[in-house]
Design a protein around this motif. Structure first.
Motif, mmCIF file in Angstrom:
data_model
loop_
_atom_site.group_PDB
_atom_site.id
_atom_site.type_symbol
_atom_site.label_atom_id
_atom_site.label_comp_id
_atom_site.label_asym_id
_atom_site.label_seq_id
_atom_site.Cartn_x
_atom_site.Cartn_y
_atom_site.Cartn_z
ATOM 1 N N GLY A 136 -26.667 -24.029 -84.142
ATOM 2 C CA GLY A 136 -26.552 -23.433 -85.460
ATOM 3 C C GLY A 136 -26.075 -22.002 -85.327
ATOM 4 O O GLY A 136 -26.076 -21.422 -84.232
ATOM 5 N N PHE A 137 -25.668 -21.403 -86.440
ATOM 6 C CA PHE A 137 -25.090 -20.062 -86.407
ATOM 7 C C PHE A 137 -25.548 -19.260 -87.615
ATOM 8 O O PHE A 137 -25.467 -19.732 -88.753
ATOM 9 C CB PHE A 137 -23.560 -20.166 -86.399
ATOM 10 C CG PHE A 137 -22.847 -18.841 -86.408
ATOM 11 C CD1 PHE A 137 -23.158 -17.857 -85.484
ATOM 12 C CD2 PHE A 137 -21.857 -18.580 -87.345
ATOM 13 C CE1 PHE A 137 -22.500 -16.637 -85.481
ATOM 14 C CE2 PHE A 137 -21.187 -17.365 -87.358
ATOM 15 C CZ PHE A 137 -21.511 -16.387 -86.416
ATOM 16 N N ILE A 138 -26.071 -18.068 -87.347
ATOM 17 C CA ILE A 138 -26.377 -17.101 -88.403
ATOM 18 C C ILE A 138 -25.364 -15.980 -88.279
ATOM 19 O O ILE A 138 -25.426 -15.169 -87.350
ATOM 20 C CB ILE A 138 -27.812 -16.552 -88.276
ATOM 21 C CG1 ILE A 138 -28.826 -17.691 -88.250
ATOM 22 C CG2 ILE A 138 -28.122 -15.599 -89.426
ATOM 23 C CD1 ILE A 138 -30.257 -17.230 -88.015
ATOM 24 N N GLY A 139 -24.401 -15.938 -89.184
ATOM 25 C CA GLY A 139 -23.331 -14.944 -89.129
ATOM 26 C C GLY A 139 -23.754 -13.664 -89.833
ATOM 27 O O GLY A 139 -23.724 -13.592 -91.062
ATOM 28 N N THR A 140 -24.144 -12.660 -89.072
ATOM 29 C CA THR A 140 -24.755 -11.468 -89.657
ATOM 30 C C THR A 140 -23.803 -10.333 -90.033
ATOM 31 O O THR A 140 -24.023 -9.665 -91.027
ATOM 32 C CB THR A 140 -25.816 -10.902 -88.696
ATOM 33 O OG1 THR A 140 -25.199 -10.608 -87.441
ATOM 34 C CG2 THR A 140 -26.922 -11.909 -88.466
ATOM 35 N N PRO A 141 -22.735 -10.033 -89.259
ATOM 36 C CA PRO A 141 -22.038 -8.773 -89.496
ATOM 37 C C PRO A 141 -20.942 -8.827 -90.554
ATOM 38 O O PRO A 141 -20.535 -7.780 -91.054
ATOM 39 C CB PRO A 141 -21.434 -8.451 -88.126
ATOM 40 C CG PRO A 141 -21.153 -9.781 -87.538
ATOM 41 C CD PRO A 141 -22.210 -10.714 -88.075
ATOM 42 N N LYS A 142 -20.453 -10.001 -90.893
ATOM 43 C CA LYS A 142 -19.266 -10.073 -91.738
ATOM 44 C C LYS A 142 -19.608 -10.507 -93.161
ATOM 45 O O LYS A 142 -20.408 -11.410 -93.364
ATOM 46 C CB LYS A 142 -18.247 -11.053 -91.140
ATOM 47 C CG LYS A 142 -17.657 -10.595 -89.816
ATOM 48 C CD LYS A 142 -16.520 -11.500 -89.392
ATOM 49 C CE LYS A 142 -15.889 -11.030 -88.092
ATOM 50 N NZ LYS A 142 -14.715 -11.839 -87.710
ATOM 51 N N SER A 143 -18.963 -9.842 -94.101
ATOM 52 C CA SER A 143 -19.124 -10.191 -95.510
ATOM 53 C C SER A 143 -17.797 -10.023 -96.223
ATOM 54 O O SER A 143 -17.067 -9.050 -95.986
ATOM 55 C CB SER A 143 -20.182 -9.299 -96.167
ATOM 56 O OG SER A 143 -20.174 -9.468 -97.576
ATOM 57 N N ASP A 144 -17.483 -10.918 -97.131
ATOM 58 C CA ASP A 144 -16.245 -10.820 -97.900
ATOM 59 C C ASP A 144 -16.275 -9.655 -98.887
ATOM 60 O O ASP A 144 -15.235 -9.290 -99.444
ATOM 61 C CB ASP A 144 -15.980 -12.122 -98.646
ATOM 62 C CG ASP A 144 -15.547 -13.237 -97.714
ATOM 63 O OD1 ASP A 144 -15.384 -12.969 -96.515
ATOM 64 O OD2 ASP A 144 -15.380 -14.384 -98.170
ATOM 65 N N TYR A 145 -17.444 -9.061 -99.099
ATOM 66 C CA TYR A 145 -17.507 -7.880 -99.953
ATOM 67 C C TYR A 145 -16.722 -6.713 -99.360
ATOM 68 O O TYR A 145 -16.289 -5.821 -100.091
ATOM 69 C CB TYR A 145 -18.962 -7.447 -100.152
ATOM 70 C CG TYR A 145 -19.703 -8.228 -101.216
ATOM 71 C CD1 TYR A 145 -19.264 -8.228 -102.549
ATOM 72 C CD2 TYR A 145 -20.843 -8.946 -100.897
ATOM 73 C CE1 TYR A 145 -19.946 -8.940 -103.519
ATOM 74 C CE2 TYR A 145 -21.528 -9.663 -101.872
ATOM 75 C CZ TYR A 145 -21.080 -9.657 -103.176
ATOM 76 O OH TYR A 145 -21.755 -10.357 -104.145
ATOM 77 N N THR A 146 -16.541 -6.674 -98.035
ATOM 78 C CA THR A 146 -15.883 -5.534 -97.406
ATOM 79 C C THR A 146 -14.403 -5.452 -97.763
ATOM 80 O O THR A 146 -13.805 -4.380 -97.664
ATOM 81 C CB THR A 146 -16.019 -5.587 -95.873
ATOM 82 O OG1 THR A 146 -15.499 -6.820 -95.390
ATOM 83 C CG2 THR A 146 -17.473 -5.471 -95.454
#
Length: 435
Positions: A136-146
């Motif tokens: 599984g993967f928890i993608g923490t650093p990236k957000s489309d808000y940026t």
């Protein structure tokens, strides 16, 4: 080392977590704690890919979590992607060899765990995929808000807008692998962007906001203006940033006392800060109340600085405004609805580019200041205008999302990674599945 064989045989499954940074370690820890509460017999181990995994110290001492694989502190603190200088320093410090040793460790341990959980970005994601196990993967650093808000004129913004997601095609490919049973990201906007590319991404809540809450300040601080100082924890950058923030407050006038709540991690320490505070004119004195949990107290005119190691969770909800040169803690503060001002420096972590990206991610709830004068001017405006603080705080809460993510992710990990893989491994070994 792996857990003893008898512990594995008595467990309901086993999970190896890969994390790659200080903030990622904190998120991984909260999910691991929720998993341990939900399934105490589940064998849990963690491999910190960046740093020494100090966030896991208490869990390791309690005996329910195992630390595996090689680890080492890096000069950039895990932020080699922020500057060429940081990357070169990490390479010279042995980053390629460390990464290879960690990869060999994962390949060696893969047959002893039911599944893997990657927390962070591409590096742990690739390692979990390369293990050959379900993951599984928890993608923490990236957000489309940026890139979806703000000016959006940079080449990077145009690139992300063109593909409709901050995550890249090679990352989609790994997330879309049949062995990837869970993709959790930090907000619904980012999850929608990934789903457009066939990734069944979820936004189950933000683990960063768990265990945090607003609270009324104690009587000792009730008549003070309350400013939370977050200088980061990576030395020597943290000490340099602390000095820049404190110097920016010189000359700040107030008719009432100003309480500076400096919440730190393991660094900078009290002994490290004392010479700096003396140079700036602060005088040591007893804290106003033991209930504050302050490690030390200094006074300079109307300003009273309280130092509290590990006091962020307790003090954050008391603040009116934050002054920050930190990553995860700044986002958590803004997620509570408390606006912040940042003052970027030379890095390697908190550079101008990092601060601007953070500001866009949080919708301007943290404002990047170009100078001490600008920071002082903005601080005066925020302290004077409660409506402005409330407006920016509302944006911050919306961008960071709701709490409760740790429990929900733990439930999904248990259902999608542990239960199925545990039965599969027992069948592979000639054992019947449990009831």
């Amino acid at each position: 080392m792996l857990p003893p064989a008898d512990r594995i045989s008595e467990s309901t499954g086993s999970l190896l977590v890969l994390s790659n940074g200080h903030g990622e370690d904190l998120i991984a820890l909260r999910v691991l704690e929720a998993l341990h509460r939900r399934s105490p017999r589940l064998v849990l181990s963690v491999l910190p890919l960046v740093g020494e995994g100090k966030a896991f110290t208490n869990a390791l001492q309690q005996g329910w979590l195992e630390l595996v694989g090689p680890s080492a502190p890096l000069p950039s603190g895990g932020f080699s992607n922020q500057s060429l200088r940081g990357l070169i320093a990490d390479l010279m410090a042995g980053l390629p060899l460390l990464t290879w040793q960690q990869w060999c460790c994962i390949r060696r341990l893969r047959s002893n765990v039911d599944a893997m959980l990657a927390v962070g970005d591409l590096l742990p994601l690739l390692m979990a995929w390369g293990s050959g196990r379900r993951f599984g993967f928890i993608g923490t650093p990236k957000s489309d808000y940026t890139w979806s808000s703000g000016p959006g004129r940079s080449l990077s913004d145009c690139y992300h807008r063109l593909k409709g997601s901050e995550w890249d095609p090679w990352e989609w490919a790994v997330m879309g692998n049949r062995r990837c049973q869970l993709v959790a990201v930090r907000d619904r906007l980012t999850a929608r962007g990934l789903r457009r590319h066939g990734i069944a991404a979820l936004a189950p809540g933000n683990p960063m906001m768990d265990e945090l809450a607003l609270g009324s300040p104690p009587m000792a601080l009730a008549r003070c203006r309350r400013i939370l100082l977050l200088c980061g924890s990576r030395m020597p950058e943290a000490l340099t940033n602390a000095e820049r923030l404190l110097r920016s407050l010189q000359g700040l006038q107030s008719k009432v006392p100003v309480s500076l709540l400096m919440a730190t991690g393991s660094q900078p320490s009290k002994s490290t800060l004392e010479p700096l505070l003396e140079r700036l004119g602060f005088i040591a004195c007893p804290p106003p109340a033991d209930a504050l949990g302050a490690e030390a107290c200094w006074v300079n005119g109307v300003q009273m600085l309280l130092l509290g190691r590990g006091r962020f969770n307790r003090w954050a909800g008391w603040a009116e405004v934050g002054l920050a040169t930190a990553g995860t803690a700044t986002e958590q503060l803004v997620g509570l609805g408390i606006p912040a001002l940042s003052l970027p420096g030379r890095g390697p972590q908190f550079t101008k580019g990092f601060a601007q990206r953070q500001s866009r991610l949080l919708g301007g709830a943290v404002r990047t200041c170009a100078s001490a004068e600008e920071l002082r001017r903005c601080l005066k405006a925020l302290l004077k205008e409660p409506m402005l603080r409330a407006e920016l705080g509302g944006i911050g809460r919306q961008r960071m999302g709701r709490s409760g993510g740790s429990e929900e992710i733990a439930r999904l990990v248990n259902e999608r990674l542990i239960t199925d893989t545990g039965q599969t491994s027992r069948l592979r070994d000639g054992r019947p599945p449990g009831p």
